[in-house]
Design an enzyme around this catalytic site. Structure first.
Site, mmCIF file in Angstrom:
data_model
loop_
_atom_site.group_PDB
_atom_site.id
_atom_site.type_symbol
_atom_site.label_atom_id
_atom_site.label_comp_id
_atom_site.label_asym_id
_atom_site.label_seq_id
_atom_site.Cartn_x
_atom_site.Cartn_y
_atom_site.Cartn_z
ATOM 1 N N ASP A 1 0.838 -1.190 0.000
ATOM 2 C CA ASP A 1 0.000 0.000 0.000
ATOM 3 C C ASP A 1 0.878 1.247 0.000
ATOM 4 O O ASP A 1 2.093 1.171 0.223
ATOM 5 C CB ASP A 1 -0.902 -0.024 1.240
ATOM 6 C CG ASP A 1 -2.069 0.950 1.151
ATOM 7 O OD1 ASP A 1 -2.403 1.375 0.031
ATOM 8 O OD2 ASP A 1 -2.642 1.274 2.204
ATOM 9 N N ASP B 1 -9.164 3.205 -2.228
ATOM 10 C CA ASP B 1 -10.028 3.616 -1.120
ATOM 11 C C ASP B 1 -11.372 4.119 -1.638
ATOM 12 O O ASP B 1 -11.638 5.324 -1.698
ATOM 13 C CB ASP B 1 -9.345 4.705 -0.292
ATOM 14 C CG ASP B 1 -8.093 4.183 0.409
ATOM 15 O OD1 ASP B 1 -7.916 2.958 0.459
ATOM 16 O OD2 ASP B 1 -7.312 5.004 0.901
ATOM 17 N N GLU C 1 2.905 4.936 -4.059
ATOM 18 C CA GLU C 1 2.955 5.834 -5.225
ATOM 19 C C GLU C 1 4.318 6.518 -5.422
ATOM 20 O O GLU C 1 4.609 6.860 -6.572
ATOM 21 C CB GLU C 1 1.841 6.889 -5.112
ATOM 22 C CG GLU C 1 0.436 6.330 -5.276
ATOM 23 C CD GLU C 1 0.022 5.430 -4.120
ATOM 24 O OE1 GLU C 1 -0.606 4.387 -4.395
ATOM 25 O OE2 GLU C 1 0.334 5.751 -2.959
#
Length: 792
Positions: A362, A459, A365
């Protein structure tokens, strides 16, 4: 012309090296020859120069007055790409526009964004810059991944081709209906064109280039349960017990950052998740055939880690310090061999304490909570992409682009590769440590990420429109070569109603990756808590587990040909233009049409059925028969989505159970849905579900193809053809029942199995054309023949 179906067009600087996507990210040959260099030293160039091959349907032409290039389809003369409008090549700004035939092109792909529709709409804009946006429910904004690839389906006829701009720099792409424009802030113009002409051929050619999707372990197709906010091991135990008591399948328990000590990777909270409590819990899961997966964020707490050279990102002469959940952190440099080795070593050390079965990447990025000052010109490029929909600084919520990776590579160039590189290191670390097929889930992706990881849509919010939008994203990632994808069922943020959650379960049962995950501020929504969701889960998950052999066979097809498991209707019906805009239904493989309820209070579902025969998966009756395709109003079933079997399909099934390992121990059955001409086909792939190689020379596997043909006297014959068989012989696997749908006989037909007539006790024929042949013991991996002789 790299292959008969792939054309490579690269525009670069002949005199200065420029950043390109590294060849260890997308393995490919180096550029050897330049067809034409349009510089002053070539003053005598002809007005045009054409490159073509008798074996390829693609033709490339370069023009010099003005300079432009075109790509055409040789068989039809159709222009696929034409840069006549704009072509700009500067240091940190590239722009190119291709004209498109207005009204004839339907475009799909370009992401990652949450979109209202799967088919791109005129005046759609796409910013490709991997961003921790926080919420994926915000429409049209750049999210976690960058995939500058689109498929163009042309009407009439449905011929498809693909276009990839292989570039990892930030960019804006604008689709104007009659044109598509790229505005890129670095790198080179590195285009690849894929000839198709069928949609499946395009993804085959595309994934042959970027890398085939990784095989997923069999267990990963079960149901996964997670929540941010499971405070301790006791909470996990209660959830597992709740699913078991409700008799709802549960394959894997997941833990969000709650398990960590101070949110540090590779640690355990000593109070709430001590090893002495967590390890026995995981051991009990394993003894019950269940799995355990935990989250990892790609940062390491600064105070707990030596500052090692070539392990972490550098900035302004020292190791970059950012801020994420643990506080001050370093960011591993996965581009560096030492950085990747460090990560793999930490995975191995952690698994000595807790033998996790998969890892969830997670925030990669990569996210950074600290605002970083502008250091140099890279931090402020001359063209500002539309980051987050407001032209936000490209350093926003991330590491500064002036940071450097191994060998001096700037984050400016490599930013969009970070999640890809972490997923690769995580995949390799699990493979090395377990010697089994890895399962990695990654939020951030790039071209080729499917070689290492699955993906989820991020999300999302507990809203009806978010449930609808999930289909568009899942279909897009099928084009991107990442077929193992799903959306958090019932939503991650916000409070789901019982009705929304029940309907989302019915849809989610047909996501390739099926997980429920919610945020700790929301109401609890484990599916056993409400009777309505429990009923939907038992019915819909029961259907899914019954179809696991079919799903897993599609995973093999995805791994070997790139074909997405979930696919749009036009993949099977490209000649039917009515399918081009359908995105509230989808095909699971070629054989199943899924038409879920997508609106609150709905009592019916408006569905489109392409030409052919369509049978109900639940009672096997012929539901729709059409020669041209038509819209049908279906009842909104209470506990399941409408699912129909395409005539001409043979689907392998087993019996449902609470885990995939138990379901795999049940007998096989075949569902044979006959086309109008009495034919059908299908296949079954089997292996142990965990060997690193799927269908390779170093693994044991079985592939059986089934076919059904109409006989001259009106009967049908079904045959099996064993393609490969090194797995089944030692497993005593058998087909116990075959169901034929779509027969036309006034009386019970006679059935012969390998030439021997079957006794009447094993035959049941219904007036709706359904013939059930049971009591069989057909060995999987051995040839057999079933003859159905019609009575007259």
């Amino acid at each position: 012309m790299e292959t008969d179906s792939r054309l490579h067009v690269c525009i670069t600087d002949a005199d200065h090296a420029r950043w390109e996507v590294p060849r260890d990210v997308i393995p490919r040959p180096a550029l050897q020859d330049v067809l034409v260099e349009p510089t002053a030293k070539h003053a005598a160039l002809p007005s045009s120069h054409t490159l073509s091959s008798a074996s390829s349907d693609l033709t490339f032409t370069i023009h010099t007055a003005p300079f432009r290039f075109t790509v055409t389809r040789r068989s039809t003369g159709d222009v696929l790409f034409d840069t006549s409008a704009t072509l700009v090549f500067k240091d940190r700004y590239l722009e190119v526009t291709s004209s498109l035939p207005a009204g004839r092109s339907s475009l799909y792909g370009l992401g990652e964004h949450t979109k209202r529709t799967f088919r791109l709409q005129h005046n759609d804009s796409f910013t490709l810059w991997n961003e921790d946006l926080g919420r994926s429910d915000q429409l049209d904004l750049n999210l976690y991944g960058s995939h500058p690839f689109y498929m163009d389906v042309r009407s009439p006829g449905g011929a498809a081709h693909g276009v990839l701009l292989l570039n990892s720099n930030g960019m804006d792409i604008h689709y104007g209906g009659s044109s598509i424009t790229y505005k890129v802030i670095g790198g080179v113009l590195d285009f690849y064109f894929f000839a198709g002409p069928s949609p499946l051929a395009v993804v085959d050619q595309y994934t042959q280039f970027i890398g085939r999707p990784a095989p997923m372990p069999y267990w990963s197709f079960g149901y996964h349960q997670c929540r941010y906010g499971y405070k301790n091991v006791e909470a996990l135990e209660d959830v597992v017990a709740g699913y078991a008591k409700a008799k709802i399948p549960l394959e894997a328990m997941w833990t969000d950052i709650d398990y960590m000590d101070g949110y540090q990777d590779f640690t355990l909270d000593p109070v709430n998740y001590p090893a002495k409590r967590l390890r026995p819990f995981v051991d009990r899961l394993h003894s019950n055939g269940q799995k355990y997966v935990v989250i990892l964020d790609p940062e390491v707490k600064r105070s707990a880690t030596p500052d090692e050279k070539d392990v972490f990102l550098q900035w302004n002469g020292s190791t970059l310090v950012g801020e994420v959940w643990p506080g001050e952190v370093y960011f591993p440099d996965f581009m560096s061999p030492r950085g990747a080795e460090y990560w793999e070593r930490k995975i191995s050390e952690f698994r000595r304490t807790i033998p996790v079965d998969g890892l969830w990447c997670d925030m990669n990025e990569p996210a950074n909570f600290r605002d970083m000052p502008t250091l140099n010109a890279l931090d402020d490029p001359p063209y500002r992409i539309n980051n987050a929909g407001v032209h936000r600084d490209i350093n926003n919520h991330s590491v500064p682009v002036s940071a450097t990776h191994y060998n001096g590579v700037s984050e400016y160039d490599a930013h969009n590769l970070f999640g890809f590189l972490e997923a690769r290191a995580t995949h390799d670390g699990l493979l090395r440590d377990t010697k089994r097929r890895p399962f990695v889930l990654s939020r951030s992706t790039f071209v080729g990420s499917g070689r290492y990881a699955a993906h989820w849509t991020g999300d999302n919010d507990a809203r009806w429109d978010e449930m609808r939008h999930s289909i568009n994203t899942i279909l897009s990632f099928g084009l991107f070569g990442i077929p193992m994808i799903g959306s958090d069922i019932c939503g991650f943020t916000g409070n789901s109603s019982q009705e929304l959650c029940s309907r989302w379960i019915q849809l989610g049962a047909f996501y390739p990756f099926m997980r429920g995950h919610s945020e700790k501020k929301t109401i609890r929504r484990e599916f056993y808590l409400w009777e309505s969701t429990a009923r939907s889960a038992r019915k819909s998950f029961g259907t899914r587990y019954r179809l696991l052999p079919y799903f897993y066979t599609l995973m093999y097809e995805a791994h070997t040909t790139g074909a997405p498991m979930v696919r749009p209707l036009f993949f099977s019906y490209p000649h039917d233009a009515n399918t081009y805009g359908v995105d509230r239904q989808f095909l699971f493989g070629p054989g199943l049409l899924v038409s879920p309820v997508m609106e609150p209070g709905a009592t019916t579902v408006d569905a489109y059925f392409p030409a052919g025969r369509w049978f109900s998966l639940y009672d096997y009756s012929l539901a729709v028969a059409t020669r041209t395709g038509k819209r049908v109003t279906l009842p909104a079933l209470a506990d399941a989505a409408n699912v129909h079997v395409a005539g001409g399909s043979i689907l392998p099934t087993q019996q449902p159970a609470l885990t995939t390992s138990r379901a795999r121990q049940t007998e096989f059955r075949l569902l044979v849905a006959l086309a109008e001409n009495g034919t059908a086909k299908g296949e079954l792939f089997l292996d142990d579900g965990e060997s690193p190689e799927m269908g390779g020379a170093r693994s044991k596997w079985t592939l059986v193809r089934f076919s059904c043909d109409k006989e001259s006297k009106g009967g049908i014959t079904m045959r099996s053809h064993v393609v490969h068989n090194t797995y089944a012989p030692s497993r005593k696997l058998a087909i116990g029942k075959v169901v034929f749908m779509g027969l036309q006989s006034p009386a019970t037909p006679k059935v012969y199995v390998n030439g021997v007539q079957l006794k009447a006790a094993g035959i049941m024929y219904r007036r709706n054309g359904v013939l059930t042949v049971s009591g069989l013991s057909l060995v999987v991996g051995e040839k057999f023949e079933i003859n159905v002789v019609m009575s007259h």
